[in-house]
Design an enzyme around this catalytic site. Structure first.
Site, short mmCIF file in Angstrom:
data_model
loop_
_atom_site.label_atom_id
_atom_site.label_comp_id
_atom_site.label_asym_id
_atom_site.label_seq_id
_atom_site.Cartn_x
_atom_site.Cartn_y
_atom_site.Cartn_z
N LYS A 55 0.97 -1.09 -0.03
CA LYS A 55 0.02 -0.07 0.20
C LYS A 55 0.94 1.32 -0.01
O LYS A 55 1.53 1.37 0.88
CB LYS A 55 -0.79 -0.11 1.34
CG LYS A 55 -2.16 0.61 1.28
CD LYS A 55 -2.15 2.13 1.07
CE LYS A 55 -2.14 2.89 2.19
NZ LYS A 55 -1.88 4.30 1.84
N CYS A 92 12.95 10.32 8.15
CA CYS A 92 13.13 9.80 9.48
C CYS A 92 14.00 9.83 10.33
O CYS A 92 13.79 10.09 11.47
CB CYS A 92 12.06 8.27 9.38
SG CYS A 92 13.31 7.17 8.37
N GLU A 96 8.96 15.30 16.25
CA GLU A 96 9.34 15.07 14.91
C GLU A 96 8.70 16.37 14.13
O GLU A 96 7.61 16.34 13.91
CB GLU A 96 9.18 13.81 14.20
CG GLU A 96 9.69 13.52 13.08
CD GLU A 96 9.56 12.04 12.46
OE1 GLU A 96 8.20 11.62 12.72
OE2 GLU A 96 10.37 11.47 12.05
P1 NDP Z 1 1.42 8.11 8.40
O1 NDP Z 1 1.83 7.32 9.25
O2 NDP Z 1 -0.15 8.51 8.34
O3 NDP Z 1 1.28 7.50 6.83
C1 NDP Z 1 2.26 6.27 6.71
C2 NDP Z 1 1.30 5.18 5.76
O4 NDP Z 1 0.39 4.60 6.53
C3 NDP Z 1 0.64 5.83 4.68
O5 NDP Z 1 0.74 4.89 3.39
C4 NDP Z 1 -0.67 6.02 5.24
O6 NDP Z 1 -1.62 6.03 4.05
C5 NDP Z 1 -0.91 4.81 6.03
N1 NDP Z 1 -1.73 4.72 6.93
C6 NDP Z 1 -2.50 5.78 7.70
N2 NDP Z 1 -3.28 5.65 8.71
C7 NDP Z 1 -3.19 4.20 8.58
C8 NDP Z 1 -3.93 3.36 9.50
N3 NDP Z 1 -4.65 3.39 10.50
N4 NDP Z 1 -3.52 1.89 9.28
C9 NDP Z 1 -2.95 1.58 8.29
N5 NDP Z 1 -2.10 2.62 7.19
C10 NDP Z 1 -2.21 3.61 7.61
O7 NDP Z 1 2.15 9.65 8.06
P2 NDP Z 1 1.66 10.69 7.49
O8 NDP Z 1 1.75 10.69 5.93
O9 NDP Z 1 0.17 11.36 7.81
O10 NDP Z 1 2.58 11.52 7.80
C11 NDP Z 1 2.44 12.24 9.39
C12 NDP Z 1 3.64 12.29 10.11
O11 NDP Z 1 4.24 11.20 10.16
C13 NDP Z 1 4.68 13.43 9.52
O12 NDP Z 1 4.67 14.57 9.68
C14 NDP Z 1 6.01 12.68 9.96
O13 NDP Z 1 6.16 13.11 11.13
C15 NDP Z 1 5.56 11.26 10.11
N6 NDP Z 1 6.17 10.25 9.18
C16 NDP Z 1 7.37 9.74 9.37
C17 NDP Z 1 7.71 8.86 8.41
C18 NDP Z 1 9.05 8.02 8.59
O14 NDP Z 1 9.65 7.51 7.72
N7 NDP Z 1 9.29 7.73 9.85
C19 NDP Z 1 7.37 8.72 7.03
C20 NDP Z 1 5.86 9.54 6.91
C21 NDP Z 1 5.55 10.29 8.03
P3 NDP Z 1 -1.80 7.60 3.51
O15 NDP Z 1 -0.67 8.24 3.01
O16 NDP Z 1 -3.29 7.42 2.73
O17 NDP Z 1 -2.33 8.38 4.90
#
Ligand code: NDP
Length: 509
Positions: free
Chosen positions: A214, A322, A420
């Site tokens: 996904k 990250c 973060e």
């Molecule tokens: P999320 O954790 O929401 O998204 C990561 C992935 O998980 C995406 O594919 C997302 O889909 C999916 N997802 C969202 N909700 C669910 C759920 N309940 N169950 C399963 N999968 C889910 O990150 P965001 O994109 O919302 O970013 C928010 C914050 O997260 C950022 O500001 C940052 O701080 C952090 N982040 C950290 C990352 C890392 O590499 N550690 C990467 C990205 C974000 P969808 O994109 O459709 O929401």
């Protein structure tokens, strides 16, 4: 013969003009060398379909809901395509296809499985330019980063894991014949879309698993190109299935009873929800979550190299990393020098069109993420930090932009020192002794990465050993390689990706 240079020697080795320039700079507000660059846009045309489909059972299919959502170029706000919105029925179809493919894929001779991975790696290389452009258009990252980092590393992960296919028993000593875990659900974020797909898919396939992937809502385009590549490589139907959609699609995947293992990269908040869901069913899980990584500069470091390391640590990929070195700890005696040089270097970074080969900092991935970052900068200012942000460059009128930023006067309790930001924002703090540096670096719920800058090898190893971080870079930062395991401690998650250690998550004894 290996010769060690002292920090002073290294600093003196810089062109004399540079030192003169720094000496002339009035304290606190150095002049900026303004280099004029002619535009150097990447002009190779890339065809983007008006709408995308799902990739299930080796075929491109319509989403069950018939719904789609727009994906936007964050540098122009133009709609690039409409992405298929997969729902629970699509996830179910994808899991069934992966289950059907599991036995024949797992039974293929390992050297045959390896051939598929080699083919995928080569095809990524052949289509590298197209993939790099698409990645920059969809995600906002500078073309020089997608071209030189994301896409080559994605190919490298397939090459590396192709080599492991017939050597798995050596990866897990004591195991006679390691077996695949089964059907894996993999959920990836938007900061390195194709690279994260490669990080997840390559080890899973090498170990004989099948996958439902996904991608993130805002960056699905390169994942769908990867689906084309898998088809071109004749990967057996159902071995990889890609279901695009929003968080609800990811949740449907996590909640599906037919999934044997979940691998998730994303926010700590969503990671915790997924951990609860997996714990209820006993589903295997690896989590790669957020971070607030410390970059520690000792007074004996080669300062000018360290400045480059700070830049690489926090402003690479707009800080959407990250393991970004978002907390800078500088030994007190060199704090004025470091902040002065950092400010000057920051002013030379070019913010703008991600497709321009001269661009250093591209567009913020989405409007929502820009609002989050701006909120943190405002909060830092409200809490009393000094915000340093160059404003001599005109930003494009359309798109989502944030200038590189650092904050001084930051206290450990300040929000920008604890949370973060996931943007180009650095919190600068100081320390007096190595003990203080270590305890302040470890004073975080996260533990993903850290950087140490010193010319003293013994200090480097001692500090690295005592830092609670999955990866510690010494005199460098943000270096990635398929042979090197990556993962965190504490709220940064568990499990490793890459290297021999990364295979363990996809094998059962
Ligand atoms: P999320 O954790 O929401 O998204 C990561 C992935 O998980 C995406 O594919 C997302 O889909 C999916 N997802 C969202 N909700 C669910 C759920 N309940 N169950 C399963 N999968 C889910 O990150 P965001 O994109 O919302 O970013 C928010 C914050 O997260 C950022 O500001 C940052 O701080 C952090 N982040 C950290 C990352 C890392 O590499 N550690 C990467 C990205 C974000 P969808 O994109 O459709 O929401």
């Amino acid at each position: 013969m290996v010769r060690r240079h002292s920090a002073t020697r290294n600093r003196l080795a810089l062109p004399a003009k540079y030192d003169q320039f720094m000496a002339d700079a009035p304290t606190g507000n150095p002049p900026v060398t303004t280099w004029e660059y002619s535009p150097a846009p990447e002009t190779t045309p890339v065809v983007i379909p008006d709408q995308t489909q799902l990739y299930v059972g080796g075929k491109f299919i319509e989403p069950h809901s018939k719904k789609r959502f727009a994906t936007v170029n964050p540098a122009t706000e133009a709609i690039l395509s409409n992405i298929a919105d997969g729902d629970a029925a699509d996830v179910d179809a994808a899991v069934s296809a992966a289950r059907r493919a599991l036995k024949p894929w797992g039974k293929l001779p390992a050297s045959e499985r390896a051939k598929y991975l080699y083919r995928i790696a080569r095809r990524i290389q052949e289509r590298a330019r197209e993939l790099a452009i698409l990645e920059s258009m969809d995600g906002g990252k500078p073309i020089k980063e997608s071209r030189d980092v994301d896409i080559p590393l994605a190919a490298q992960h397939f090459f590396h894991h192709a080599g492991w296919c017939d050597k798995l028993r050596y990866a897990m000593p004591g195991t006679r014949e390691p077996r695949p875990v089964g059907v894996c659900g993999q959920i990836i974020p938007w900061n390195f879309p194709l690279l994260m797909a490669a990080w997840k898919l390559a080890p899973a396939l090498a170990c004989g698993n099948t996958v439902v992937l996904k991608p993130a809502e805002t960056t699905s385009l390169t994942a769908m190109r990867l689906a084309e590549i898998l088809q071109e490589c004749d990967l057996p139907p159902g071995v990889v299935n890609i279901v695009t959609g929003a968080g609800a699609t990811g949740k449907a995947l996590v909640d599906h009873a037919g999934i044997d293992k979940i691998a998730f990269t994303g926010s700590t908040e969503v990671g915790k929800q997924i951990a609860q869901a997996c714990a209820k069913r006993g589903t295997r899980l690896t989590l790669e979550l957020g971070g607030k990584s410390a970059n520690i500069i000792f007074a004996d470091a080669a300062i000018d190299q360290a400045i480059e390391g700070i830049v690489q640590g926090i402003w690479f990929n707009q800080g959407h990393v990250c393991c970004a070195g978002s907390r800078l700890f500088v030994e007190e005696s060199i704090l004025p020098e470091v902040t002065r040089k950092l400010e000057m270097r920051m002013k030379t970074l070019r913010v703008g069109d991600p497709l321009d080969k001269n661009t250093d900092i591209g567009a913020i991935n989405s409007k929502q993420q820009l609002a989050i970052i701006e909120g943190y900068i405002a909060e830092g200012s409200r809490e009393g930090c000094t915000v340093c942000q160059p404003n001599h460059q005109t930003l494009p009128t359309k798109g989502y932009w944030c200038r590189p930023t650092f904050m001084t006067g930051v206290q450990p309790a300040h929000v920008v020192a604890r949370e973060e930001v996931f943007g180009p924002v650095l919190a600068v703090m100081s320390f007096r002794t190595p003990e203080e540096a270590i305890s302040r670096a470890n004073n975080s719920p996260y533990g993903l990465a850290a950087g140490i800058w010193t010319e003293k090898g013994s200090k480097m190893f001692d500090v690295a050993r005592r830092l609670q971080a999955g990866v510690v870079w010494c005199n460098t930062y943000n270096q990635f390689d398929a042979t090197s395991p990556f993962g965190g401690f504490k709220e940064s998650g568990f499990g490793r990706e890459g290297g021999m250690q990364g295979l363990a998550a996809y094998l059962s004894e």
